[in-house]
Design a protein around this motif. Sequence first.
Motif, PDB file in Angstrom:
ATOM      1  N   UNK A 109      10.245  -7.069 -26.900  1.00 17.51           N
ATOM      2  CA  UNK A 109      10.459  -5.512 -27.235  1.00 17.51           C
ATOM      3  C   UNK A 109      10.403  -5.415 -28.605  1.00 17.51           C
ATOM      4  N   UNK A 110      10.997  -6.373 -29.375  1.00 21.36           N
ATOM      5  CA  UNK A 110      11.226  -6.292 -30.953  1.00 21.36           C
ATOM      6  C   UNK A 110      10.496  -7.460 -31.478  1.00 21.36           C
ATOM      7  N   UNK A 111       9.407  -7.306 -31.884  1.00 21.41           N
ATOM      8  CA  UNK A 111       8.672  -8.693 -32.326  1.00 21.41           C
ATOM      9  C   UNK A 111       9.491  -9.437 -33.484  1.00 21.41           C
ATOM     10  N   UNK A 112      10.324  -8.682 -34.283  1.00 18.98           N
ATOM     11  CA  UNK A 112      11.168  -9.315 -35.296  1.00 18.98           C
ATOM     12  C   UNK A 112      12.138 -10.263 -34.443  1.00 18.98           C
ATOM     13  N   UNK A 113      12.215 -10.126 -33.496  1.00 18.80           N
ATOM     14  CA  UNK A 113      13.253 -11.340 -32.676  1.00 18.80           C
ATOM     15  C   UNK A 113      12.314 -12.433 -32.492  1.00 18.80           C
ATOM     16  N   UNK A 114      11.144 -12.491 -32.738  1.00 17.87           N
ATOM     17  CA  UNK A 114      10.459 -13.792 -32.363  1.00 17.87           C
ATOM     18  C   UNK A 114      10.383 -14.694 -33.728  1.00 17.87           C
ATOM     19  N   UNK A 142       5.580 -24.461 -37.962  1.00 20.56           N
ATOM     20  CA  UNK A 142       4.991 -25.695 -38.119  1.00 20.56           C
ATOM     21  C   UNK A 142       3.819 -26.011 -36.995  1.00 20.56           C
ATOM     22  N   UNK A 143       3.378 -24.931 -36.445  1.00 24.88           N
ATOM     23  CA  UNK A 143       2.656 -24.886 -35.355  1.00 24.88           C
ATOM     24  C   UNK A 143       1.704 -23.928 -35.787  1.00 24.88           C
ATOM     25  N   UNK A 144       0.883 -23.932 -36.860  1.00 28.87           N
ATOM     26  CA  UNK A 144      -0.097 -22.492 -37.038  1.00 28.87           C
ATOM     27  C   UNK A 144      -1.131 -22.681 -36.106  1.00 28.87           C
ATOM     28  N   UNK A 145      -1.663 -21.352 -35.802  1.00 29.89           N
ATOM     29  CA  UNK A 145      -3.012 -21.358 -35.140  1.00 29.89           C
ATOM     30  C   UNK A 145      -2.946 -21.439 -33.418  1.00 29.89           C
ATOM     31  N   UNK A 146      -1.535 -21.824 -33.084  1.00 35.45           N
ATOM     32  CA  UNK A 146      -1.469 -21.724 -31.772  1.00 35.45           C
ATOM     33  C   UNK A 146      -0.427 -20.790 -30.970  1.00 35.45           C
ATOM     34  N   UNK A 147       0.179 -20.042 -31.943  1.00 36.44           N
ATOM     35  CA  UNK A 147       0.883 -18.785 -31.398  1.00 36.44           C
ATOM     36  C   UNK A 147       0.631 -17.506 -31.838  1.00 36.44           C
ATOM     37  N   UNK A 148       0.377 -16.367 -31.226  1.00 43.01           N
ATOM     38  CA  UNK A 148       0.373 -15.176 -31.586  1.00 43.01           C
ATOM     39  C   UNK A 148       1.604 -14.431 -31.004  1.00 43.01           C
ATOM     40  N   UNK A 149       1.943 -13.387 -31.547  1.00 45.20           N
ATOM     41  CA  UNK A 149       3.020 -12.489 -30.958  1.00 45.20           C
ATOM     42  C   UNK A 149       2.640 -11.018 -30.844  1.00 45.20           C
ATOM     43  N   UNK A 150       3.278 -10.224 -29.878  1.00 39.28           N
ATOM     44  CA  UNK A 150       3.051  -9.000 -29.591  1.00 39.28           C
ATOM     45  C   UNK A 150       3.979  -8.110 -29.188  1.00 39.28           C
ATOM     46  N   UNK A 151       4.216  -6.956 -29.456  1.00 36.86           N
ATOM     47  CA  UNK A 151       5.412  -6.267 -29.030  1.00 36.86           C
ATOM     48  C   UNK A 151       4.907  -5.797 -27.575  1.00 36.86           C
ATOM     49  N   UNK A 152       6.020  -5.851 -26.860  1.00 40.76           N
ATOM     50  CA  UNK A 152       5.924  -5.543 -25.042  1.00 40.76           C
ATOM     51  C   UNK A 152       7.166  -5.177 -24.665  1.00 40.76           C
ATOM     52  N   UNK A 207       4.067 -15.217 -22.338  1.00 40.21           N
ATOM     53  CA  UNK A 207       5.457 -15.241 -21.575  1.00 40.21           C
ATOM     54  C   UNK A 207       6.155 -14.038 -21.936  1.00 40.21           C
ATOM     55  N   UNK A 208       6.899 -13.324 -21.078  1.00 39.53           N
ATOM     56  CA  UNK A 208       7.563 -12.105 -21.611  1.00 39.53           C
ATOM     57  C   UNK A 208       8.767 -12.396 -21.863  1.00 39.53           C
ATOM     58  N   UNK A 209       9.595 -11.563 -22.861  1.00 42.73           N
ATOM     59  CA  UNK A 209      11.038 -11.795 -23.062  1.00 42.73           C
ATOM     60  C   UNK A 209      11.231 -13.096 -23.602  1.00 42.73           C
ATOM     61  N   UNK A 210      10.628 -13.407 -24.778  1.00 41.17           N
ATOM     62  CA  UNK A 210      10.485 -14.547 -25.625  1.00 41.17           C
ATOM     63  C   UNK A 210      11.744 -14.683 -26.619  1.00 41.17           C
ATOM     64  N   UNK A 211      12.418 -13.523 -26.825  1.00 42.65           N
ATOM     65  CA  UNK A 211      13.406 -13.225 -28.028  1.00 42.65           C
ATOM     66  C   UNK A 211      14.376 -14.141 -27.900  1.00 42.65           C
ATOM     67  N   UNK A 212      14.906 -14.386 -26.626  1.00 40.19           N
ATOM     68  CA  UNK A 212      16.094 -15.396 -26.428  1.00 40.19           C
ATOM     69  C   UNK A 212      16.148 -16.046 -24.955  1.00 40.19           C
ATOM     70  N   UNK A 213      17.104 -16.785 -24.674  1.00 42.95           N
ATOM     71  CA  UNK A 213      17.469 -17.427 -23.501  1.00 42.95           C
ATOM     72  C   UNK A 213      16.249 -18.313 -22.845  1.00 42.95           C
ATOM     73  N   UNK A 214      15.901 -18.177 -21.668  1.00 46.20           N
ATOM     74  CA  UNK A 214      15.017 -19.065 -20.750  1.00 46.20           C
ATOM     75  C   UNK A 214      13.523 -18.642 -21.570  1.00 46.20           C
ATOM     76  N   UNK A 215      13.221 -17.482 -21.926  1.00 44.05           N
ATOM     77  CA  UNK A 215      12.083 -17.164 -22.474  1.00 44.05           C
ATOM     78  C   UNK A 215      11.951 -17.752 -23.668  1.00 44.05           C
ATOM     79  N   UNK A 216      12.786 -17.806 -24.498  1.00 46.11           N
ATOM     80  CA  UNK A 216      12.735 -18.838 -25.860  1.00 46.11           C
ATOM     81  C   UNK A 216      12.550 -20.335 -25.688  1.00 46.11           C
ATOM     82  N   UNK A 217      13.272 -20.624 -24.769  1.00 44.23           N
ATOM     83  CA  UNK A 217      13.275 -22.137 -24.373  1.00 44.23           C
ATOM     84  C   UNK A 217      11.998 -22.493 -23.848  1.00 44.23           C
TER      85      UNK A 217
END
Length: 276
Positions: free
Chosen positions: A34-39, A45-55, A7-17
């Motif tokens: 764009x800034x992975x720190x925003x993630x 509590x959901x280890x192993x099922x999420x990874x992040x990347x700058x984009x 999913x692109x744009x996960x830092x806030x808004x619809x993407x975060x939801x």
Amino acid sequence: MARTWLITGCSRGFGRALADTVLDAGDNLLATARDPAMLEGLGVGKPGRIATAPLDVTDERQAAAAVHAAIDAFGSLDVLVNNAGYGDIGSVEDTPVASFRRQIETNLFGTIIMTKAAVPHMRERRDGHIVQFSSVGGRLGAPGRAAYSAAKWGVEGFSEVLAQEMKLVGVKVSIVEPGGFRTDFAGPSTKIDGGRPEYDGVVGKAARMQAAYHGSQPGDPHRGAAAILKLVAMENPPLRLPLGSDAVVAIALSDQKRLDELERWRPLSISSDFAA
């Protein structure tokens, strides 16, 4: 079996939801911003099922890297959601060309770039689903948002063609068209210029409505996200899915006006054919 989403744009808004909803459903997620720190905090509590990347979706190298990151982390990429985007308010005359370019680059070319990065993997697997975020503004001209509507109409046309091609290799394409949702899209992330008095009846009105609308939009982002999960689970999903009661009403009215106009001017339209 768990799906893998990018999913692109996960830092806030619809993407975060949507990111939260995907994880709650037990699926895997490559969350990007764009800034992975925003993630930070996403997926706790959901280890192993999420990874992040700058984009930055306008960067072809980062787009390719994000797709590869999802595949490396989870073995495949099942769902791409092109959500990242924004739209400012201003008249055509007063919106600088540079602003047009930035909005079209993010909203349209970002979608094209991410789609092209994911398609080879999905084609080879003959499986996958590409979900393109358009807008009500992709079906009708959104007052005061010429750059945004230009980009989203482009997304609609691009995705309609893409769907016909991808059908041949087993990949689904859906366009979602949200109305007003209670995110910060109508808040600090939007630049609003009511403009000069000559355009107040359209642009000024849109600017005032935007300010008053923020925080009272009818759309619930998490319920919208749940609808997208249902869409992705369908065997034969629709090409287009308006999201929100306001979207359904506005699109229905616009489509009816378009049909009425087509019929009204049919004689003039067909008069351009060669004489029988």
